[in-house]
Design a protein around this motif. Structure first.
Motif, mmCIF file in Angstrom:
data_model
loop_
_atom_site.group_PDB
_atom_site.id
_atom_site.type_symbol
_atom_site.label_atom_id
_atom_site.label_comp_id
_atom_site.label_asym_id
_atom_site.label_seq_id
_atom_site.Cartn_x
_atom_site.Cartn_y
_atom_site.Cartn_z
ATOM 1 N N ASN A 31 -1.794 -1.153 13.962
ATOM 2 C CA ASN A 31 -2.488 -1.947 13.136
ATOM 3 C C ASN A 31 -1.720 -2.372 12.040
ATOM 4 N N VAL A 32 -1.064 -3.654 12.064
ATOM 5 C CA VAL A 32 -0.191 -4.186 11.258
ATOM 6 C C VAL A 32 -0.421 -4.319 9.932
ATOM 7 N N GLN A 33 -1.864 -4.485 9.544
ATOM 8 C CA GLN A 33 -2.307 -4.847 8.313
ATOM 9 C C GLN A 33 -2.298 -3.531 7.511
ATOM 10 N N ALA A 34 -2.925 -2.414 8.195
ATOM 11 C CA ALA A 34 -2.805 -1.050 7.485
ATOM 12 C C ALA A 34 -1.604 -0.571 7.213
ATOM 13 N N ILE A 35 -0.638 -0.744 8.177
ATOM 14 C CA ILE A 35 0.930 -0.369 7.900
ATOM 15 C C ILE A 35 1.358 -1.164 6.548
ATOM 16 N N TYR A 36 1.204 -2.352 6.687
ATOM 17 C CA TYR A 36 1.508 -3.257 5.366
ATOM 18 C C TYR A 36 0.891 -2.602 4.027
ATOM 19 N N ASP A 37 -0.374 -2.371 4.080
ATOM 20 C CA ASP A 37 -1.090 -1.707 3.090
ATOM 21 C C ASP A 37 -0.564 -0.324 2.526
ATOM 22 N N VAL A 38 -0.293 0.480 3.478
ATOM 23 C CA VAL A 38 0.164 1.674 3.206
ATOM 24 C C VAL A 38 1.640 1.655 2.646
ATOM 25 N N VAL A 39 2.438 0.739 3.023
ATOM 26 C CA VAL A 39 4.068 0.851 2.953
ATOM 27 C C VAL A 39 4.133 0.149 1.545
ATOM 28 N N SER A 40 3.284 -0.777 1.366
ATOM 29 C CA SER A 40 3.589 -1.866 0.122
ATOM 30 C C SER A 40 2.692 -1.147 -1.065
ATOM 31 N N LEU B 134 -27.466 17.704 -3.805
ATOM 32 C CA LEU B 134 -27.338 16.421 -3.983
ATOM 33 C C LEU B 134 -27.284 15.255 -2.750
ATOM 34 N N PRO B 135 -27.975 14.372 -2.838
ATOM 35 C CA PRO B 135 -27.788 13.208 -1.824
ATOM 36 C C PRO B 135 -26.503 12.607 -1.911
ATOM 37 N N LYS B 136 -25.794 11.951 -1.084
ATOM 38 C CA LYS B 136 -24.607 11.274 -1.280
ATOM 39 C C LYS B 136 -24.895 9.819 -1.639
ATOM 40 N N GLY B 137 -24.403 9.448 -2.844
ATOM 41 C CA GLY B 137 -24.738 8.081 -3.648
ATOM 42 C C GLY B 137 -24.453 6.990 -2.587
ATOM 43 N N PRO B 138 -25.202 5.765 -2.902
ATOM 44 C CA PRO B 138 -24.910 4.627 -2.002
ATOM 45 C C PRO B 138 -23.465 4.085 -1.909
ATOM 46 N N GLU B 139 -23.029 3.763 -0.880
ATOM 47 C CA GLU B 139 -21.672 3.324 -0.690
ATOM 48 C C GLU B 139 -21.683 1.873 -1.326
ATOM 49 N N LYS B 140 -20.393 1.444 -1.968
ATOM 50 C CA LYS B 140 -20.422 0.256 -2.592
ATOM 51 C C LYS B 140 -19.634 -0.656 -1.591
ATOM 52 N N PRO B 141 -20.231 -1.936 -1.680
ATOM 53 C CA PRO B 141 -19.480 -3.039 -1.024
ATOM 54 C C PRO B 141 -18.031 -3.310 -1.535
ATOM 55 N N ARG B 142 -17.100 -2.236 -1.032
ATOM 56 C CA ARG B 142 -15.562 -2.504 -1.224
ATOM 57 C C ARG B 142 -14.728 -2.595 -0.166
ATOM 58 N N GLU B 143 -13.611 -2.735 -0.411
ATOM 59 C CA GLU B 143 -12.578 -2.948 0.777
ATOM 60 C C GLU B 143 -11.951 -1.511 0.961
ATOM 61 N N LYS B 144 -11.962 -1.169 1.957
ATOM 62 C CA LYS B 144 -11.641 0.470 2.375
ATOM 63 C C LYS B 144 -10.220 0.334 2.431
ATOM 64 N N PRO B 145 -9.469 1.127 1.437
ATOM 65 C CA PRO B 145 -8.269 1.198 1.421
ATOM 66 C C PRO B 145 -7.704 1.785 2.831
ATOM 67 N N ALA B 146 -6.553 1.528 3.476
ATOM 68 C CA ALA B 146 -6.097 1.828 4.554
ATOM 69 C C ALA B 146 -5.426 3.306 4.520
ATOM 70 N N ASP B 147 -5.846 4.052 5.413
ATOM 71 C CA ASP B 147 -5.140 5.603 5.551
ATOM 72 C C ASP B 147 -4.251 5.773 6.435
ATOM 73 N N ALA B 148 -3.054 6.370 6.110
ATOM 74 C CA ALA B 148 -1.938 6.519 7.050
ATOM 75 C C ALA B 148 -2.272 7.044 8.282
ATOM 76 N N VAL B 149 -3.062 8.304 8.320
ATOM 77 C CA VAL B 149 -3.558 8.945 9.614
ATOM 78 C C VAL B 149 -4.710 8.277 10.293
ATOM 79 N N ASP B 150 -5.715 7.745 9.751
ATOM 80 C CA ASP B 150 -7.047 7.332 10.561
ATOM 81 C C ASP B 150 -6.522 5.978 10.884
#
Length: 242
Positions: free
Chosen positions: A149-158, A119-135
């Motif tokens: 990355n202050v915003q990523a830290i806030y998104d993960v912690v909150s 199966l081919p991978k479906g087209p990506e939707k224009p979405r906000e990417k959730p922050a990932d703790a590792v990446d």
């Protein structure tokens, strides 16, 4: 004379009841297609084509046969002879862009399954990417020079990242269920014993199978029909119909 007529009638009845419909399933390029699911809607008997696209199924003239196969558009035929040639139309496949990806991602369970069933991978939707703790937090910190990355830290912690993932998963599921309802042959499953009011419950039961989920995401109706068919027996047993 009466005995002869009775014997003759019995022979005719036996011949009609034991009639076999045979045929071959091919592509538009006339290449045989193996492992096509074939269902006689009158008897609910199911068979698959062999490696040369050939099949034989018990039936009689006028029976409706339905054909389903991954990557192909489903087909239904009313039999008018006992030797059929069925042509399945291949569904258009998206050509996936070649990307260099992290090895751990390319060998993830989902990626392996998607590759295995072609199966081919479906087209990506224009979405906000959730922050990932590792990446988005750990990896930037161990770079030279390190980055915070202050915003990523806030998104993960909150918990924002987790809420976004949950919402996207729910949104994709609802969109997928709506697509199935609009494209699947509900009558096929109804005749197999799953009433329309139970169909959504059956879908949720079947979606525990990652292959069913993958076909839904790829909007591959042939593969989805075959995969759902594999769960009919287990579902009917669960709700006490078998």
């Amino acid at each position: 004379m009466k005995r002869f007529l009775l014997f003759y009638c019995l022979c005719i009845s036996f011949f009609v009841c034991s009639q076999t419909i045979s045929g071959v399933v091919v592509s538009e390029e006339d290449h045989p297609i193996s492992k096509v699911l074939i269902v006689n809607m009158s008897s609910n008997q199911k068979v698959y084509t062999d490696n040369f696209g050939n099949f034989s199924i018990a039936g009689k003239m006028g029976d409706e046969l339905r054909f389903a196969k991954e990557k192909y558009k489903g087909e239904r035929i009313k039999t008018n002879n006992d030797l059929l040639k069925v042509i399945l139309q291949q569904l258009p496949q998206e050509i996936e862009e070649v990307k260099i990806v992290n090895k751990s991602i390319s060998h993830s369970k989902e990626e392996e399954l998607r590759t295995a069933i072609g199966l081919p991978k479906g087209p990506e939707k224009p979405r906000e990417k959730p922050a990932d703790a590792v990446d988005d937090i750990v990896k930037p910190l161990i770079r030279i020079p390190p980055m915070v990355n202050v915003q990523a830290i806030y998104d993960v912690v909150s918990g924002k990242s987790k809420r976004l993932r949950r919402f996207y998963k729910y949104e994709d599921l609802q969109e997928g269920l709506a697509w199935i309802q609009n494209n699947i042959d509900i009558e096929y499953f109804e005749e197999a014993g799953i009433s329309p009011e139970k169909f959504n419950d059956f879908l949720m039961f079947s979606l525990k199978d990652e292959k069913v989920l993958m076909y839904m995401k790829a909007k591959n109706i042939g593969g989805l029909t075959v995969s759902l068919d594999n769960h009919i027996g287990a579902y009917l047993k669960r709700i006490g119909k078998k």
